[in-house]
Design an enzyme around this catalytic site. Structure first.
Site, PDB file in Angstrom:
ATOM      1  N   GLY A  85      49.319 148.502  71.969  1.00 43.34           N
ATOM      2  CA  GLY A  85      49.255 147.186  71.327  1.00 43.34           C
ATOM      3  C   GLY A  85      47.871 146.570  71.270  1.00 43.34           C
ATOM      4  O   GLY A  85      47.737 145.350  71.209  1.00 43.34           O
TER       5      GLY A  85
ATOM      6  N   ASN B 189      45.945 146.626  68.746  1.00 42.41           N
ATOM      7  CA  ASN B 189      45.848 145.953  67.440  1.00 42.41           C
ATOM      8  C   ASN B 189      46.624 144.632  67.451  1.00 42.41           C
ATOM      9  O   ASN B 189      46.179 143.645  66.867  1.00 42.41           O
ATOM     10  CB  ASN B 189      46.328 146.877  66.319  1.00 42.41           C
ATOM     11  CG  ASN B 189      45.286 147.934  66.018  1.00 42.41           C
ATOM     12  OD1 ASN B 189      44.288 147.664  65.365  1.00 42.41           O
ATOM     13  ND2 ASN B 189      45.493 149.141  66.546  1.00 42.41           N
TER      14      ASN B 189
ATOM     15  N   LEU C 268      60.205 154.237  58.642  1.00 38.28           N
ATOM     16  CA  LEU C 268      61.266 153.308  58.272  1.00 38.28           C
ATOM     17  C   LEU C 268      61.835 153.661  56.905  1.00 38.28           C
ATOM     18  O   LEU C 268      61.095 153.944  55.965  1.00 38.28           O
ATOM     19  CB  LEU C 268      60.712 151.881  58.288  1.00 38.28           C
ATOM     20  CG  LEU C 268      60.344 151.406  59.701  1.00 38.28           C
ATOM     21  CD1 LEU C 268      59.508 150.138  59.650  1.00 38.28           C
ATOM     22  CD2 LEU C 268      61.595 151.199  60.540  1.00 38.28           C
TER      23      LEU C 268
ATOM     24  N   HIS D 289      46.644 152.598  59.514  1.00 44.48           N
ATOM     25  CA  HIS D 289      46.522 154.032  59.809  1.00 44.48           C
ATOM     26  C   HIS D 289      45.057 154.364  60.093  1.00 44.48           C
ATOM     27  O   HIS D 289      44.180 153.943  59.342  1.00 44.48           O
ATOM     28  CB  HIS D 289      47.030 154.856  58.620  1.00 44.48           C
ATOM     29  CG  HIS D 289      47.005 156.328  58.868  1.00 44.48           C
ATOM     30  ND1 HIS D 289      47.669 156.914  59.921  1.00 44.48           N
ATOM     31  CD2 HIS D 289      46.375 157.344  58.220  1.00 44.48           C
ATOM     32  CE1 HIS D 289      47.454 158.230  59.911  1.00 44.48           C
ATOM     33  NE2 HIS D 289      46.677 158.510  58.895  1.00 44.48           N
TER      34      HIS D 289
ATOM     35  N   ASP E  61      52.204 157.180  55.906  1.00 42.81           N
ATOM     36  CA  ASP E  61      50.810 156.739  55.837  1.00 42.81           C
ATOM     37  C   ASP E  61      50.253 156.815  54.419  1.00 42.81           C
ATOM     38  O   ASP E  61      49.109 157.238  54.201  1.00 42.81           O
ATOM     39  CB  ASP E  61      49.947 157.534  56.833  1.00 42.81           C
ATOM     40  CG  ASP E  61      50.415 157.322  58.265  1.00 42.81           C
ATOM     41  OD1 ASP E  61      50.743 156.183  58.601  1.00 42.81           O
ATOM     42  OD2 ASP E  61      50.466 158.291  59.022  1.00 42.81           O
TER      43      ASP E  61
HETATM   44  C1  GRF Z   1      46.402 152.800  66.005  1.00 46.00           C
HETATM   45  O1  GRF Z   1      45.381 153.775  65.940  1.00 46.00           O
HETATM   46  C2  GRF Z   1      47.141 152.708  64.708  1.00 46.00           C
HETATM   47  O2  GRF Z   1      46.340 152.887  63.595  1.00 46.00           O
HETATM   48  C3  GRF Z   1      48.111 153.854  64.826  1.00 46.00           C
HETATM   49  O3  GRF Z   1      48.540 153.796  66.159  1.00 46.00           O
HETATM   50  C4  GRF Z   1      47.497 153.238  66.966  1.00 46.00           C
HETATM   51  C5  GRF Z   1      48.072 152.084  67.730  1.00 46.00           C
HETATM   52  O4  GRF Z   1      47.173 151.555  68.672  1.00 46.00           O
HETATM   53  N1  GRF Z   1      49.135 153.770  63.820  1.00 46.00           N
HETATM   54  P1  GRF Z   1      47.526 150.241  69.477  1.00 46.00           P
HETATM   55  O5  GRF Z   1      48.940 150.395  70.036  1.00 46.00           O
HETATM   56  O6  GRF Z   1      47.449 149.077  68.517  1.00 46.00           O
HETATM   57  O7  GRF Z   1      46.504 150.135  70.569  1.00 46.00           O
END
Ligand code: GRF
Length: 195
Positions: A12, A14, A93, A109, A150
């Site tokens: 998490g 992001n 999904l 992605h 993606d």
């Molecule tokens: C990120 O690299 C995102 O692009 C991919 O999974 C990863 C998730 O990272 N789909 P986080 O859980 O947000 O640290």
């Protein structure tokens, strides 16, 4: 206020970038809910820490994908999201979910459009660089219109160079830092241009 539902299966980071940008006032959204398919996802703790509601929807072993997706959509619906953000959500999904939020699901992605779909995109880019086949990769945010992995209409992308003195760790750190910035930029754009 523009309302987000953020879906995450793991760390998490992001999600954290979103929460931090909301806290500083740079991102004019409300994170209405964080949802996960993994009860032990660290993303859930990050949400709880700042008082954002969480929901966990685990897939039962004998459950059809469509049934799971319908349950996930039903769990999010009460939070009335304007946008569903897949930020490290590790499930594909189906129309059962996407149809509940038409044109309102975006995915992050860690690769450029049309490149390296699926899991371990960072590691695969790194292996290609070691083999002399690639000198850059990137990140993108795109709409999710269907079950394509993606892919989908690109909202924004950024090139990330691979340097000669990189290690996988330094390259991955650069990818993640770029993701965090790009995701917040895109969400700011969507929140401020969507009526
Ligand atoms: C990120 O690299 C995102 O692009 C991919 O999974 C990863 C998730 O990272 N789909 P986080 O859980 O947000 O640290």
């Amino acid at each position: 206020m523009y309302r987000l539902a953020v879906l995450a299966s793991g760390n998490g980071s992001n999600l954290q970038a979103i929460l931090d940008a909301v806290a500083t006032g740079d991102l004019p959204v409300e994170v209405a809910v964080v949802a996960s398919d993994q009860p032990d996802a660290h993303a859930l703790e990050r949400a709880t820490h700042v008082g954002v509601p969480t929901v966990v929807v685990e897939r039962q072993s004998d459950e059809a994908r469509a049934d799971y997706d319908a349950r996930l959509a039903a769990a999010l619906a009460p939070f009335e999201p304007d946008l569903v953000v897949l930020a490290g959500f590790m499930r594909i999904l189906s129309a059962k979910f996407l149809g509940a939020f038409p044109d309102r699901v975006v995915n992050l992605h860690p690769a450029l459009p049309g490149e390296l779909p699926g899991t371990h995109a960072i590691e695969r880019a790194w292996q290609e660089a070691l083999a002399g086949e690639r000198r850059q990769s990137g990140v993108m945010v795109h709409y999710v219109p269907d079950e394509g992995v993606d892919c989908g209409p690109v909202i924004a992308s950024r090139v990330v160079p691979i340097h000669l003195d990189d290690t996988l760790t330094t390259f991955a750190d650069r990818i993640h830092a770029t993701e965090h910035r790009l995701l917040v930029e895109v969400l700011t754009q969507l929140a401020t241009t969507t009526a």
